[in-house]
Design a protein around this motif. Structure first.
Motif, mmCIF file in Angstrom:
data_model
loop_
_atom_site.group_PDB
_atom_site.id
_atom_site.type_symbol
_atom_site.label_atom_id
_atom_site.label_comp_id
_atom_site.label_asym_id
_atom_site.label_seq_id
_atom_site.Cartn_x
_atom_site.Cartn_y
_atom_site.Cartn_z
ATOM 1 N N PRO A 115 1.124 -1.370 0.234
ATOM 2 C CA PRO A 115 0.187 -0.080 -0.339
ATOM 3 C C PRO A 115 1.022 1.640 -0.077
ATOM 4 C CG PRO A 115 -0.725 -1.920 1.815
ATOM 5 C CD PRO A 115 0.248 -1.945 0.977
ATOM 6 N N THR B 86 -11.687 -2.793 6.186
ATOM 7 C CA THR B 86 -10.247 -1.967 6.798
ATOM 8 C C THR B 86 -9.641 -2.958 7.631
ATOM 9 O OG1 THR B 86 -11.216 -0.552 7.761
ATOM 10 C CG2 THR B 86 -10.640 0.182 5.648
ATOM 11 N N ARG C 205 -8.172 -6.049 5.723
ATOM 12 C CA ARG C 205 -7.254 -5.954 5.028
ATOM 13 C C ARG C 205 -5.578 -5.627 5.700
ATOM 14 N NH1 ARG C 205 -9.361 -8.886 3.021
ATOM 15 N NH2 ARG C 205 -10.813 -8.852 0.294
ATOM 16 N N HIS D 167 -2.968 -3.176 5.863
ATOM 17 C CA HIS D 167 -2.638 -1.364 6.571
ATOM 18 C C HIS D 167 -3.913 -0.930 5.488
ATOM 19 C CE1 HIS D 167 1.403 -1.897 7.693
ATOM 20 N NE2 HIS D 167 1.166 -2.329 6.622
ATOM 21 N N TYR E 203 -4.283 0.402 2.049
ATOM 22 C CA TYR E 203 -5.196 -0.464 1.159
ATOM 23 C C TYR E 203 -6.317 -0.096 0.888
ATOM 24 C CZ TYR E 203 -7.099 -4.831 -1.017
ATOM 25 O OH TYR E 203 -7.664 -5.857 -2.262
ATOM 26 N N SER F 61 -5.457 2.874 -1.744
ATOM 27 C CA SER F 61 -4.289 2.381 -2.659
ATOM 28 C C SER F 61 -4.970 2.204 -3.967
ATOM 29 C CB SER F 61 -3.124 1.444 -1.872
ATOM 30 O OG SER F 61 -2.642 2.710 -1.513
ATOM 31 N N TYR G 283 -2.219 -3.305 -6.555
ATOM 32 C CA TYR G 283 -2.222 -3.164 -4.769
ATOM 33 C C TYR G 283 -3.325 -4.381 -4.947
ATOM 34 C CZ TYR G 283 -0.319 1.617 -5.525
ATOM 35 O OH TYR G 283 0.810 1.953 -5.517
#
Length: 282
Positions: free
Chosen positions: A45, A157, A160, A162, A166, A169, A199
Motif C-alpha cells: 500500500p 479495513t 486487509r 494496512h 489498502y 491505494s 495493489y
C-alpha cells in the motif's frame, strides 16, 4: 516402562519432524519457487496519513462525513454496509432529523410481494434499520458486475493488512499494465472485462475505477473533491465502519496503562516499606 514408552514415542515424532524439515529444505534449495507475476508486480500500500493514525489519533468528523458522501453517491450502487445501522451515523455528527432524512434515501425490501406488479414490496427505513444490500441476492450481484460479487465493506479495513492505506491505494491504483510485465510474462495480459491494479492481490479485478474525475462528488464544506481527496475520505469512513469505537478503545487503553504505572509504583513503595526492617535484620 510407561516413561520409556512415552520417551520413545516423543523421540519418534521429533525425529520425523526433523526429517520432514530436512526434506523440505533440500527441495527448496534444489527446486526454488518459480517467480510469479503476482510476486513480481504486486505493490505494498501507498503511504498515506490519517488523523486517526497513532495511539493518540482521533477521527475527523468532517472527513468521515465526506467519506460517507462518497460511499453513498459512488460505492453504495454495488457495495453494502450490512453491519452499520442508519442511527450509527449520529457518531459522525448528524442529528436525529438528518439521520432520518438519510435513511429515507434508501428502501427496505419486505418479504411480501406487491400483488399488482409481482415485485418485492418496500417500506420506508427507520434509523434502527441497517443499510440494505444493493442487490436482492448474489446471483443478481454477479449478473450486474461481470460475474463478480462486490464484497460488503463494513469490515473491509479490518480484513486487509494496512486496511485504510489498502483501500486508498486500491482506489487510486488503477493503471495500464507495465510493458515489463507483458515482456516477462506474455500470458499475463489483463483479461477482457477486468482492470489492472498492482495493489490488488492477483493484479486484476472486476471493479472498474470508482473515482475517475475531480468533482465526481460535490462536498458541502467546500473541500476540493480531487480523486486523491475522495479516496482518502472514503478510506477514513470505511475505517470508522470497521472500528467505530476506536477512540474509546484507545482512551481505555491509555487509562489502563496510567493505572498500571501508578499501581506498580505503589506496590514497589509498599514492598520497600514492609521489607525494609526485614532486610536490615537479615
Amino acid at each position: 516402562m510407561v516413561r520409556i514408552g512415552a520417551f520413545l514415542v516423543g523421540l519418534f515424532f521429533a525425529g520425523w519432524l526433523f526429517i520432514s524439515f530436512l526434506i523440505g529444505a533440500v527441495a527448496y534449495v534444489s527446486e526454488p519457487p518459480v517467480p510469479t507475476v503476482e510476486h513480481e508486480f504486486h505493490l505494498p500500500p501507498k503511504h498515506v496519513s490519517f488523523s486517526f493514525d497513532g495511539p493518540l489519533g482521533k477521527y475527523d468528523q468532517a472527513q468521515l462525513q465526506r467519506g460517507f458522501q462518497v460511499f453513498k453517491e459512488v460505492c453504495s450502487a454495488c457495495h453494502s454496509l450490512k453491519f452499520v445501522a442508519f442511527r450509527d451515523l449520529a457518531a459522525l455528527g448528524y442529528n436525529e432529523a438528518e439521520v432520518k432524512a438519510i435513511a429515507k434515501q434508501w428502501a427496505i425490501k419486505t418479504p411480501s410481494v406487491d400483488p399488482a406488479t409481482g415485485e418485492a414490496s418496500t417500506r420506508e427505513p427507520v434509523p434502527s434499520d441497517y443499510f440494505p444490500k444493493p442487490f436482492a441476492n448474489n446471483v443478481a450481484a454477479a449478473a450486474a458486475n461481470n460475474n463478480a460479487i462486490p464484497p460488503d465493506l463494513s469490515l473491509m479495513t479490518k480484513a486487509r493488512h494496512h486496511g485504510s492505506a489498502y483501500v486508498y491505494s486500491l482506489i487510486t491504483g488503477y493503471q495500464a499494465q507495465p510493458a515489463e510485465l507483458l515482456k516477462e510474462f506474455p500470458d499475463s495480459k489483463t483479461p477482457e472485462g477486468l482492470h489492472y491494479n498492482p495493489y490488488f492481490a492477483n493484479l486484476n479485478l472486476a471493479m472498474a475505477p470508482p473515482l475517475t474525475a475531480e468533482g465526481q462528488v460535490t462536498y458541502g464544506d467546500g473541500t476540493k473533491p480531487t480523486v486523491d481527496q475522495m479516496a482518502q475520505d472514503v478510506a477514513a469512513f470505511l475505517t470508522w465502519t470497521a472500528e467505530p469505537k476506536l477512540e474509546n478503545r484507545r482512551r481505555a487503553g491509555l487509562a489502563t496503562i496510567f493505572f498500571l504505572l501508578i499501581a506498580t509504583g505503589l506496590a514497589y513503595m509498599s514492598y520497600q516499606n514492609i521489607w525494609a526492617d526485614k532486610k536490615k535484620a537479615a
